[in-house]
Design a protein around this motif. Structure first.
Motif, PDB file in Angstrom:
ATOM      1  N   ASN A 163      -2.935   5.848   7.877  1.00 37.08           N
ATOM      2  CA  ASN A 163      -2.867   5.536   9.185  1.00 37.08           C
ATOM      3  C   ASN A 163      -1.550   5.247   9.582  1.00 37.08           C
ATOM      4  OD1 ASN A 163      -5.793   4.984   9.515  1.00 37.08           O
ATOM      5  ND2 ASN A 163      -5.569   3.288   7.987  1.00 37.08           N
ATOM      6  N   ALA A 164      -1.321   5.745  10.872  1.00 36.36           N
ATOM      7  CA  ALA A 164       0.184   5.566  11.363  1.00 36.36           C
ATOM      8  C   ALA A 164       0.427   4.074  11.501  1.00 36.36           C
ATOM      9  CB  ALA A 164       0.114   6.233  12.549  1.00 36.36           C
ATOM     10  N   ALA A 165       1.510   3.602  10.722  1.00 34.72           N
ATOM     11  CA  ALA A 165       1.735   2.240  10.852  1.00 34.72           C
ATOM     12  C   ALA A 165       3.057   1.927  11.691  1.00 34.72           C
ATOM     13  CB  ALA A 165       2.002   1.778   9.458  1.00 34.72           C
ATOM     14  N   GLY A 166       3.879   3.084  11.853  1.00 34.39           N
ATOM     15  CA  GLY A 166       5.323   2.783  12.540  1.00 34.39           C
ATOM     16  C   GLY A 166       5.924   3.856  12.839  1.00 34.39           C
ATOM     17  N   ASP A 198       0.721  -1.078   0.022  1.00 34.78           N
ATOM     18  CA  ASP A 198       0.054  -0.053  -0.049  1.00 34.78           C
ATOM     19  C   ASP A 198       1.067   1.418  -0.070  1.00 34.78           C
ATOM     20  OD1 ASP A 198      -2.427  -1.441   0.297  1.00 34.78           O
ATOM     21  OD2 ASP A 198      -1.983  -1.932   2.446  1.00 34.78           O
ATOM     22  N   LYS A 199       0.185   2.325  -0.301  1.00 36.85           N
ATOM     23  CA  LYS A 199       0.916   3.369  -0.683  1.00 36.85           C
ATOM     24  C   LYS A 199       1.609   3.895   0.863  1.00 36.85           C
ATOM     25  CE  LYS A 199       0.729   8.488  -1.599  1.00 36.85           C
ATOM     26  NZ  LYS A 199       2.102   8.479  -1.751  1.00 36.85           N
ATOM     27  N   GLU A 223      -0.108  -5.333  12.718  1.00 37.16           N
ATOM     28  CA  GLU A 223      -0.689  -5.729  11.641  1.00 37.16           C
ATOM     29  C   GLU A 223      -0.407  -4.949  10.311  1.00 37.16           C
ATOM     30  OE1 GLU A 223      -2.849  -2.099  13.511  1.00 37.16           O
ATOM     31  OE2 GLU A 223      -1.833  -4.006  14.153  1.00 37.16           O
ATOM     32  N   TYR A 224       0.831  -4.395  10.332  1.00 39.95           N
ATOM     33  CA  TYR A 224       1.428  -3.613   9.385  1.00 39.95           C
ATOM     34  C   TYR A 224       2.788  -4.406   8.914  1.00 39.95           C
ATOM     35  CZ  TYR A 224      -1.880   0.020   9.205  1.00 39.95           C
ATOM     36  OH  TYR A 224      -3.025   0.505   9.047  1.00 39.95           O
ATOM     37  N   ASP A 275      -0.689   9.110  20.875  1.00 39.77           N
ATOM     38  CA  ASP A 275      -1.182   7.825  21.652  1.00 39.77           C
ATOM     39  C   ASP A 275      -0.396   6.945  20.961  1.00 39.77           C
ATOM     40  OD1 ASP A 275      -2.478   9.305  23.538  1.00 39.77           O
ATOM     41  OD2 ASP A 275      -4.556   9.159  22.626  1.00 39.77           O
ATOM     42  N   LYS A 276      -0.499   6.927  19.419  1.00 37.17           N
ATOM     43  CA  LYS A 276      -0.079   5.713  18.671  1.00 37.17           C
ATOM     44  C   LYS A 276       1.339   5.715  18.749  1.00 37.17           C
ATOM     45  CE  LYS A 276      -3.709   5.313  15.377  1.00 37.17           C
ATOM     46  NZ  LYS A 276      -4.059   5.114  13.959  1.00 37.17           N
ATOM     47  N   ALA A 277       2.137   6.653  18.867  1.00 40.11           N
ATOM     48  CA  ALA A 277       3.608   7.030  19.008  1.00 40.11           C
ATOM     49  C   ALA A 277       3.969   6.327  20.264  1.00 40.11           C
ATOM     50  CB  ALA A 277       4.068   8.361  18.781  1.00 40.11           C
ATOM     51  N   ALA A 278       3.226   6.704  21.427  1.00 39.65           N
ATOM     52  CA  ALA A 278       3.650   6.271  22.721  1.00 39.65           C
ATOM     53  C   ALA A 278       3.476   4.807  22.672  1.00 39.65           C
ATOM     54  CB  ALA A 278       2.536   6.951  23.881  1.00 39.65           C
TER      55      ALA A 278
END
Length: 193
Positions: free
Chosen positions: A69-72, A2-3, A123-124, A15-18
């Motif tokens: 979506n933030a993946a990493g 995916d792109k 999931e990524y 929150d995702k980074a934490a």
């Protein structure tokens, strides 16, 4: 794949980074936040992400996005900045724990661009996102004129160590972080411009 878009972190990523930092550093999160539960450590990491001038600040983080979506994430800083970036962490720990000399292990050498944390949501994984984040960090370090990049990988984490070796990182010493042994791995940046 995916792109994939790699961009600077933004406040909305807190929150995702934490969560990703916590996944990358595990028990070190408790050492550096003074917290004793995962929930409290995540909250502390999120707060630190939103504050400037510490090692977990958004200013040190690149985010990999897949379809928005933030993946990493990858978190980097120069080793010569480590003491300055750890000062607010130490101040928070002194206040939180009452320990006048909280333990903060020296992870980075003074002469290297240091990858403190890298993580991709499960999931990524397997899509090349970690390699893309590493390449972005290497490019950033080279653009800043740094001669080498480094990271630490915990003993026994053979999958990560294999990945790093496959793209040119070599172990040069062993260090201890939060009472665990890590391979300190380096890669020259002089040929990446």
């Amino acid at each position: 794949m995916d792109k994939l878009n790699i961009r600077a972190a933004a406040p909305a990523d807190a929150d995702k980074a934490a969560r990703l930092i916590y996944e990358a550093i595990h028990d070190i999160a408790f050492q550096l936040t003074g917290e004793t539960t995962e929930e409290d450590a995540l909250q502390a990491l999120s707060e630190l992400f939103l504050q400037e001038g510490n090692r977990f600040s958004s200013k040190q983080i690149l985010v990999a996005e897949v379809e928005g979506n933030a993946a990493g994430i990858i978190l980097c800083y120069h080793g010569s900045e480590a003491d300055r970036l750890d000062a607010p962490i130490a101040a928070r720990l002194r206040k939180r724990t009452g320990n006048p000399n909280p333990p903060i292990d020296k992870e980075a050498d003074e002469d290297e661009y240091y990858i403190d944390s890298i993580a991709v949501f499960s999931e990524y994984r397997g899509r090349g996102i970690a390699k893309a984040l590493l390449a972005a960090a290497e490019k950033a370090g080279a653009a800043l004129g740094y001669g080498r990049i480094a990271l630490n990988v915990e003993y026994g984490n053979e999958g990560a160590e294999r990945l790093y070796r496959s793209i040119g990182y070599e172990a040069d010493k062993t260090i201890t972080i939060n009472n665990s042994l890590f391979h300190h791995m380096i890669k020259p940046l002089t040929n990446l411009s």
